[in-house]
Design a protein around this motif. Structure first.
Motif, PDB file in Angstrom:
ATOM      1  N   GLU A  84       0.807  -1.220   0.000  1.00  0.00           N
ATOM      2  CA  GLU A  84       0.000   0.000   0.000  1.00  0.00           C
ATOM      3  C   GLU A  84       0.840   1.270   0.000  1.00  0.00           C
ATOM      4  OE1 GLU A  84      -2.855  -0.640  -0.725  1.00  0.00           O
ATOM      5  OE2 GLU A  84      -3.373  -2.550   0.159  1.00  0.00           O
ATOM      6  N   ARG A  85       2.033   1.229  -0.583  1.00  0.00           N
ATOM      7  CA  ARG A  85       2.927   2.386  -0.683  1.00  0.00           C
ATOM      8  C   ARG A  85       3.285   2.974   0.675  1.00  0.00           C
ATOM      9  NH1 ARG A  85      -0.889   5.286  -4.910  1.00  0.00           N
ATOM     10  NH2 ARG A  85      -0.916   3.655  -6.440  1.00  0.00           N
ATOM     11  N   ARG A  86       3.342   2.146   1.686  1.00  0.00           N
ATOM     12  CA  ARG A  86       3.664   2.602   3.033  1.00  0.00           C
ATOM     13  C   ARG A  86       5.090   2.205   3.374  1.00  0.00           C
ATOM     14  NH1 ARG A  86      -0.421   0.051   6.739  1.00  0.00           N
ATOM     15  NH2 ARG A  86       0.241   1.603   8.259  1.00  0.00           N
ATOM     16  N   HIS A  87       5.901   3.197   3.776  1.00  0.00           N
ATOM     17  CA  HIS A  87       7.275   2.895   4.162  1.00  0.00           C
ATOM     18  C   HIS A  87       7.300   2.419   5.611  1.00  0.00           C
ATOM     19  CE1 HIS A  87       7.219   6.877   6.006  1.00  0.00           C
ATOM     20  NE2 HIS A  87       7.001   7.420   4.822  1.00  0.00           N
ATOM     21  N   LEU A  88       8.479   2.015   6.071  1.00  0.00           N
ATOM     22  CA  LEU A  88       8.599   1.438   7.409  1.00  0.00           C
ATOM     23  C   LEU A  88       8.064   2.368   8.500  1.00  0.00           C
ATOM     24  CD1 LEU A  88      12.080  -0.339   7.360  1.00  0.00           C
ATOM     25  CD2 LEU A  88       9.809  -1.369   7.262  1.00  0.00           C
ATOM     26  N   ALA A  89       8.296   3.673   8.357  1.00  0.00           N
ATOM     27  CA  ALA A  89       7.796   4.614   9.360  1.00  0.00           C
ATOM     28  C   ALA A  89       6.269   4.575   9.406  1.00  0.00           C
ATOM     29  CB  ALA A  89       8.283   6.026   9.054  1.00  0.00           C
ATOM     30  N   ASP A  90       5.628   4.573   8.253  1.00  0.00           N
ATOM     31  CA  ASP A  90       4.161   4.505   8.206  1.00  0.00           C
ATOM     32  C   ASP A  90       3.654   3.182   8.775  1.00  0.00           C
ATOM     33  OD1 ASP A  90       3.596   7.025   7.171  1.00  0.00           O
ATOM     34  OD2 ASP A  90       3.722   6.354   5.094  1.00  0.00           O
ATOM     35  N   LEU A  91       4.318   2.097   8.433  1.00  0.00           N
ATOM     36  CA  LEU A  91       3.903   0.791   8.942  1.00  0.00           C
ATOM     37  C   LEU A  91       4.035   0.730  10.460  1.00  0.00           C
ATOM     38  CD1 LEU A  91       5.500  -1.475   6.196  1.00  0.00           C
ATOM     39  CD2 LEU A  91       3.062  -1.089   6.573  1.00  0.00           C
ATOM     40  N   ALA A  92       5.130   1.254  10.994  1.00  0.00           N
ATOM     41  CA  ALA A  92       5.361   1.220  12.437  1.00  0.00           C
ATOM     42  C   ALA A  92       4.393   2.119  13.203  1.00  0.00           C
ATOM     43  CB  ALA A  92       6.798   1.638  12.739  1.00  0.00           C
ATOM     44  N   LEU A  93       4.008   3.235  12.592  1.00  0.00           N
ATOM     45  CA  LEU A  93       3.182   4.221  13.286  1.00  0.00           C
ATOM     46  C   LEU A  93       1.693   4.121  12.965  1.00  0.00           C
ATOM     47  CD1 LEU A  93       5.621   7.216  12.834  1.00  0.00           C
ATOM     48  CD2 LEU A  93       5.141   5.970  14.950  1.00  0.00           C
ATOM     49  N   GLY A  94       1.333   3.245  12.037  1.00  0.00           N
ATOM     50  CA  GLY A  94      -0.066   3.109  11.681  1.00  0.00           C
ATOM     51  C   GLY A  94      -0.601   4.281  10.876  1.00  0.00           C
ATOM     52  N   THR A  95       0.258   4.866  10.039  1.00  0.00           N
ATOM     53  CA  THR A  95      -0.140   6.017   9.240  1.00  0.00           C
ATOM     54  C   THR A  95      -0.075   5.686   7.758  1.00  0.00           C
ATOM     55  OG1 THR A  95       2.130   6.886   9.299  1.00  0.00           O
ATOM     56  CG2 THR A  95       0.596   7.719  10.965  1.00  0.00           C
ATOM     57  N   VAL A  96      -0.639   6.580   6.955  1.00  0.00           N
ATOM     58  CA  VAL A  96      -0.648   6.426   5.505  1.00  0.00           C
ATOM     59  C   VAL A  96      -0.775   7.817   4.890  1.00  0.00           C
ATOM     60  CG1 VAL A  96      -3.158   6.103   5.376  1.00  0.00           C
ATOM     61  CG2 VAL A  96      -1.713   5.144   3.596  1.00  0.00           C
TER      62      VAL A  96
END
Length: 148
Positions: A131-143
């Motif tokens: 879903e075009r989410r980088h590690l920071a987004d995956l770790a923080l639950g953001t998009v």
């Protein structure tokens, strides 16, 4: 049975980017395209360079002292503060995209700060998952989503 409904006549999935995390296919709240995300990052970095040069002089471009770190510090502060207050950085506002939580709630100040810090480390944003989410987004639950 649900999987069978998502299959085309050719046996391929009809899924669109963002569907698996509950985002709409298009319009407001849909997954932001790469071109808007990259454009926003370039605008943010250019603005950070301009502010750093204005505040600390041209030494930020030529010296190898503490001044060389000022564009990164300005980028971090700009990104963290504006994401906390407005849901996106200066460049993201211009590109009409923003940061949202996957659960639909507003992004918190600590998520904005952590996300900005991880972006400054570079590597966490270079590793991109589903879903075009980088590690920071995956770790923080953001998009990163469209605002229009």
């Amino acid at each position: 049975m649900a999987e069978a409904e998502n299959m085309t006549a050719h046996g391929e999935n009809d899924c669109y980017p963002g569907e698996s995390i509950g985002l709409p296919e298009a319009g407001k709240g849909s997954l932001a395209p790469w071109r808007h995300r990259i454009a926003a990052l370039l605008v943010d970095w250019a603005a950070s360079m301009a502010v750093a040069v204005g505040a600390f002089g041209y030494g930020v471009l030529r010296e190898h002292s503490w001044r060389a770190q000022m564009p990164l510090l300005v980028f971090f502060i700009e990104s963290a503060v504006l994401t906390t207050l407005l849901g996106g950085s200066f460049g993201q506002m211009l590109a009409r995209i923003g940061v949202a939580r996957v659960d639909g709630r507003p992004i918190t100040w600590w998520q904005a700060i952590a996300r900005s810090a991880l972006k400054c480390l570079v590597i966490p944003v270079m590793v991109v998952g589903a879903e075009r989410r980088h590690l920071a987004d995956l770790a923080l639950g953001t998009v990163v989503v469209n605002r229009r």
